[in-house]
Design a protein around this motif. Structure first.
Motif, mmCIF file in Angstrom:
data_model
loop_
_atom_site.group_PDB
_atom_site.id
_atom_site.type_symbol
_atom_site.label_atom_id
_atom_site.label_comp_id
_atom_site.label_asym_id
_atom_site.label_seq_id
_atom_site.Cartn_x
_atom_site.Cartn_y
_atom_site.Cartn_z
ATOM 1 N N GLU A 15 7.823 9.001 2.200
ATOM 2 C CA GLU A 15 6.925 9.463 3.262
ATOM 3 C C GLU A 15 5.684 8.584 3.394
ATOM 4 N N LEU A 16 5.184 8.103 2.261
ATOM 5 C CA LEU A 16 3.967 7.293 2.251
ATOM 6 C C LEU A 16 4.228 5.810 2.502
ATOM 7 N N GLY A 17 5.486 5.467 2.767
ATOM 8 C CA GLY A 17 5.829 4.073 3.023
ATOM 9 C C GLY A 17 5.825 3.216 1.767
ATOM 10 N N LEU A 18 6.029 3.856 0.605
ATOM 11 C CA LEU A 18 5.959 3.140 -0.675
ATOM 12 C C LEU A 18 7.307 3.057 -1.386
ATOM 13 N N ALA A 19 8.365 3.422 -0.712
ATOM 14 C CA ALA A 19 9.678 3.480 -1.353
ATOM 15 C C ALA A 19 10.101 2.146 -1.947
ATOM 16 N N ASP A 20 9.783 1.049 -1.277
ATOM 17 C CA ASP A 20 10.180 -0.274 -1.788
ATOM 18 C C ASP A 20 9.417 -0.662 -3.053
ATOM 19 N N SER A 21 8.290 -0.002 -3.307
ATOM 20 C CA SER A 21 7.475 -0.300 -4.493
ATOM 21 C C SER A 21 7.819 0.581 -5.683
ATOM 22 N N LEU A 22 8.731 1.513 -5.500
ATOM 23 C CA LEU A 22 9.104 2.441 -6.568
ATOM 24 C C LEU A 22 10.542 2.190 -6.972
#
Length: 138
Positions: free
Chosen positions: A66-73
């Motif tokens: 949701e926060l647009g951070l999926a690629d960083s996790l």
């Protein structure tokens, strides 16, 4: 949402004159309860902690998306423990949850994910609200 498929939820515990409870989920999953101090497996309190940890881990992944951070996790680990009350009814008085993230999230982004995960998590929301428990025969 149209077309949203829901998953049946719930569990049934069966216990004979001896032994430990055998659990069956509404979808057919099974688990045998272990209560001996050195016996490997889950006891009922472990299942409560497991439900909280699993829900928060899944909610953190949703939050990162949701926060647009999926690629960083790349991975989230949630560990839940707690303290039993020393007075009154037998219960957990305090839950302790720690979360660890693998990937490239900054400490600030990790906090954002944690706070949003707590808002999303059905288990933590339920525990915080003291839901009514109705017990009857079937």
């Amino acid at each position: 949402m149209p077309g949203l498929k829901t998953r049946p939820v719930g569990a049934t515990a069966t216990l004979g004159k001896t032994g430990y409870p055998h659990l069956v989920s509404e979808t057919g999953g099974t688990l045998d309860i272990a209560t001996g101090p050195s016996q490997p497996g889950f006891n009922p309190i472990d299942l409560l902690y497991a439900a909280l940890a699993a829900c928060l881990a899944m909610s953190a992944r949703i939050a990162a998306r949701e926060l647009g951070l999926a690629d960083s996790l790349s991975e989230v680990v949630a560990r839940a423990t707690g303290d039993k009350a020393t007075d009154g009814l037998s219960r957990i008085a305090r839950f302790h949850v720690v979360m660890r993230f693998r990937g490239n999230l900054t400490p600030q982004q990790q906090l954002l994910v944690i706070h949003r995960a707590e808002e999303i998590c059905t288990v933590s929301n339920s525990l915080a609200s003291r839901p009514m428990i109705e017990i009857g025969e079937f």
